[in-house]
Design an enzyme around this catalytic site. Structure first.
Site, short mmCIF file in Angstrom:
data_model
loop_
_atom_site.label_atom_id
_atom_site.label_comp_id
_atom_site.label_asym_id
_atom_site.label_seq_id
_atom_site.Cartn_x
_atom_site.Cartn_y
_atom_site.Cartn_z
N LYS A 92 68.70 -4.07 -50.64
CA LYS A 92 69.34 -4.59 -49.43
C LYS A 92 70.67 -5.26 -49.76
O LYS A 92 71.70 -4.98 -49.14
CB LYS A 92 68.40 -5.57 -48.71
N GLU A 111 46.18 10.44 -45.02
CA GLU A 111 47.31 10.77 -44.15
C GLU A 111 47.27 12.24 -43.73
O GLU A 111 47.59 12.57 -42.60
CB GLU A 111 48.63 10.45 -44.85
N ASP A 162 43.10 1.76 -38.31
CA ASP A 162 42.88 2.92 -37.44
C ASP A 162 41.73 2.63 -36.48
O ASP A 162 41.83 2.90 -35.29
CB ASP A 162 42.50 4.15 -38.28
#
Ligand code: ADP
Ligand code: MG
Ligand code: ZN
Length: 691
Positions: free
Chosen positions: A228, A445, A521
């Site tokens: 950053k 995933e 989930d």
């Protein structure tokens, strides 16, 4: 520091010492007796009244009095012979008048007609003149000190003449920064977003002439070490503008009021140097939500934060200053900071994926001699979870190891040893991923993504990744709505539940050992199902009744919902309906994934290899391509994709300015996310279970 400056410093120090000694000696030789001001006043009173006030049998008669600011000296003489000298620290007296009133206070009957009748001679030092010695001494001292400091500073910071400190603001100004976007590797999407800022800083007039509204604040959000700060510098470097940087923590350490003043100083300075960038690193140190947190003592922080807000609001449209800030956590920032006109633009800087890591390694290997057989692809492959800073650190450690062995090149052994070493440090912070972790997350995933592809009403998959994003997500699968639809139908909700359960189901099928990774989930699934039953009247059993009050319901708030307006039996019926909906969805997800097991396997494999895949790859896999084909295709397109990271996003739809991640609150989840795979909970034995 070279030898010459060293000798100079020694000489200067010696001179200072001699001067100090001389001053001390003068005091001793003078032999004045130091007394308290009260005692001194008694002596003065004895002199005026001629009576023995302190009862020591002697009536002191002061013959000479010298009054300097803070230092009064009295001499008692017998003829020409000095009998005693007294000195004291006295309040400052500014004029003869005030001295006279003091005497009058001391001995009112005896001091009545002016100073000419004083029983002693008076030497009144003009505070502005003073004796030559006493006024010159500190002056000399100061000059000497300055010289010494100047020398020390010059000998240590000679390397960077273009950086300087701005007054008391503790900020750093750097001009002519050498950092460029090419020094930041891998983060192509972030670069693309920041290019706009660069363009504006390069030619602000062009934008202002057309009345374009320029971003005031750009907030870089991402885990530590993802570049950053580096990005902020690169923007300044690319645009060729001055870079004012300050760290949030610099504001808080000082006294109350200092922080706000520093902010003002910083912005004033920036305004005189437009166009420029102000960079506030670690803004969470001052920007934390106001009124939150423990105990008191937030005044200073709040004042500082307020001042930042005031300054940013005060920007005219003609001003060309861009305020950039960095934080690891956008969620704890005060919402006021994120309002329009302030840090309204957020750029997420993520941990790098395989390809990103390879590029970062290449950037940091630029000035390190590498043995020819060192393969950055391999290193990238074994360093999942490493940040850019970790990778830089890794190569540095490897260089040190190689140097210790007196090698001319950094070899694979050194790198692998360094990986172990860096990883050890990271394990403590528990975000390092073993191969087994990767495999589990990949299946999880892939489970989401395959079901999203199979379910008719699910949105198309945009991106699937096993790299942790944000706070504690193991990975995520991101879908984007194909068209804007506000309504979420019964079927869409069912499909959404099914897809969200996909991660968990894939784990059940493949890993046979369910991890805690799916708890997020499950919470989401329950929330959706509950809404279907209690708000949307989608359950035949319970009918068309809205059981929950119509407040907007947020995921995660449901459990705390207490104001039930229905009976215990109804509550039980609602729970049963929720359970029915979810277990039906679970069964459907299991069936679909079992039927499409080969797609699941192939996708998981591609994810393990490539870590992040996009729409195109998902589509190929859904059509039955095997993992080798997909990887070959990705490698082929790799070069092109680097040049235009948005290729896949803008393919068949015009670029919308709709945010690509966060889902609107009231809609069911389009993004499945789960808590971190905690490395400590999948211990070393994870590596030697099944392949
Ligand atoms: P942050 O501010 O996000 O904590 P920094 O910008 O301070 O991270 O990064 C620390 C160091 O890590 C940088 O100086 C650089 O050497 C290295 N680094 C991080 N990300 C990258 C990247 N994408 N490309 C090259 N180097 C990087
Ligand atoms: Mg930083
Ligand atoms: Zn999931």
């Amino acid at each position: 520091m070279n030898k010459k400056t060293k000798t100079i410093i020694w000489v200067v120090a010696a001179v200072l010492l001699v001067v100090l000694l001389a001053v001390l000696l003068m005091d001793v030789v003078g032999g004045a007796k130091k007394i308290l001001f009260d005692e001194f006043a008694v002596l003065l009173k004895e002199t005026f009244t001629g009576t023995d006030i302190n009862g020591d049998g002697v009536i002191t008669k002061i013959t000479e009095l010298s009054v300097e600011p803070y230092k009064w000296t009295a001499v008692v003489k017998d003829g020409d012979k000095v009998i005693a000298t007294y000195t004291t620290i006295a309040p400052e007296i500014y004029s003869f008048d005030s001295l006279y009133s003091f005497f009058a206070l001391l001995a009112p009957e005896h001091v009545n007609s002016g100073l000419s009748q004083l029983p002693f001679s008076l030497e009144f030092a003009d505070p502005n003149a003073g004796s030559i010695w006493s006024s010159l001494l500190p002056f000399f001292g100061l000059i000497l000190l300055c010289v010494v400091f100047w020398m020390v500073l010059r000998s240590t910071s000679g390397a960077n003449p273009s950086s300087m400190n701005i007054g008391k603001s503790k900020a750093q100004m750097q001009s002519n920064l050498k950092v460029r976007f090419s020094d930041v590797a891998g983060a192509e999407e972030e670069k693309e977003e920041l290019k706009e800022v660069v363009e504006f800083l390069k030619s602000p007039k062009k934008f202002q002439a057309l009345g374009a509204k320029i971003p005031t604040g750009v907030l870089l959000v991402g885990p530590p070490g993802t570049g950053k700060t580096l990005f902020a510098k690169a923007v300044a470097g690319e645009a060729g503008v001055p870079f004012f940087s300050v760290s949030g923590s610099d504001f808080v350490e000082m006294y109350v009021g200092m922080g706000a003043k520093r902010v003002r100083d910083l912005f004033d300075m920036a305004k005189k140097n437009q166009p420029c960038i102000i960079f506030i690193d670690e803004i969470d140190a001052v920007g934390r939500r106001r009124g939150a947190g423990l105990g008191g003592g937030h005044d200073e922080r709040e004042q500082t934060l307020n001042q930042i807000l005031v300054q940013m609001d005060g920007f005219e449209s003609t001003e060309s200053i861009i305020v950039m800030a960095a934080t690891n956590r956008a969620d704890i920032l005060d919402p006021a900071l994120l309002r329009p006109g302030r840090f309204d633009r957020q750029i997420t800087v993520n941990l790098p994926d395989v390809k990103g890591r390879e590029q970062i390694l290449k950037v940091h290997a630029r000035n390190k001699p590498m043995a020819p057989d060192v393969n950055f692809k391999t290193i990238a492959r074994i360093t999942a979870g490493f940040s850019g800073a970790d990778l830089a650190n890794l190569l540095n450690e490897a260089a040190i190891l190689a140097a210790r062995e007196n090698k001319k090149f950094i070899e694979n052994v050194h790198i692998f040893d360094a990986v172990d070493k860096v990883e050890m440090g990271l394990k403590k912070k528990s975000y390092v991923m073993t191969e087994e972790d990767k495999r589990i997350i990949a299946y999880h995933e892939a489970g989401h993504a395959v079901l999203a592809g199979l379910c008719k009403y699910c949105d198309p998959v945009h991106e699937v990744t096993i790299i942790p994003r944000g706070n504690g997500a193991g990975g995520f699968t991101m879908t984007r709505p194909a068209e804007d639809s506000v309504f979420t139908s019964y079927n869409e909700m069912l499909d959404d539940i099914c897809m969200t359960l996909g991660g968990r189901v894939a784990e059940e099928l493949v890993v046979k050992n369910v991890t805690q990774g799916a708890s997020g989930d499950l919470r989401m699934v329950t929330a959706t199902a509950r809404r279907m039953v209690t708000q949307y009247g989608m359950s035949d059993k319970l009918g068309l009744v809205a059981y929950d009050s119509d407040q907007p319901v947020f995921v995660g708030m449901e459990y705390g919902h207490t104001d039930k307006v229905y009976s215990e039996e109804t509550a039980a019926a609602i729970d049963a309906e929720i359970r029915r909906l979810t277990s039906e969805a679970h069964a459907r997800a299991t069936k679909l994934l079992m039927e499409n097991r080969s797609i699941l396997d192939n996708m998981a494999r591609v994810l393990v290899e490539k870590e992040t895949i996009y729409t195109e790859e998902v589509e190929m896999l859904m059509k039955g391509a095997n993992w080798q084909e997909v990887i070959a295709e990705m490698d082929k397109n790799g070069e092109e994709r680097m040049k235009n990271p948005f290729a896949s996003m803008v393919k068949d739809e015009p670029k919308t300015d709709e945010p690509k991640t966060e889902e609107p609150v009231a809609e069911p989840a389009t993004k499945a996310e789960e808590p971190a795979q905690n490395a400590e909970e999948t211990p070393a034995d994870g590596e030697n279970t099944n392949e």
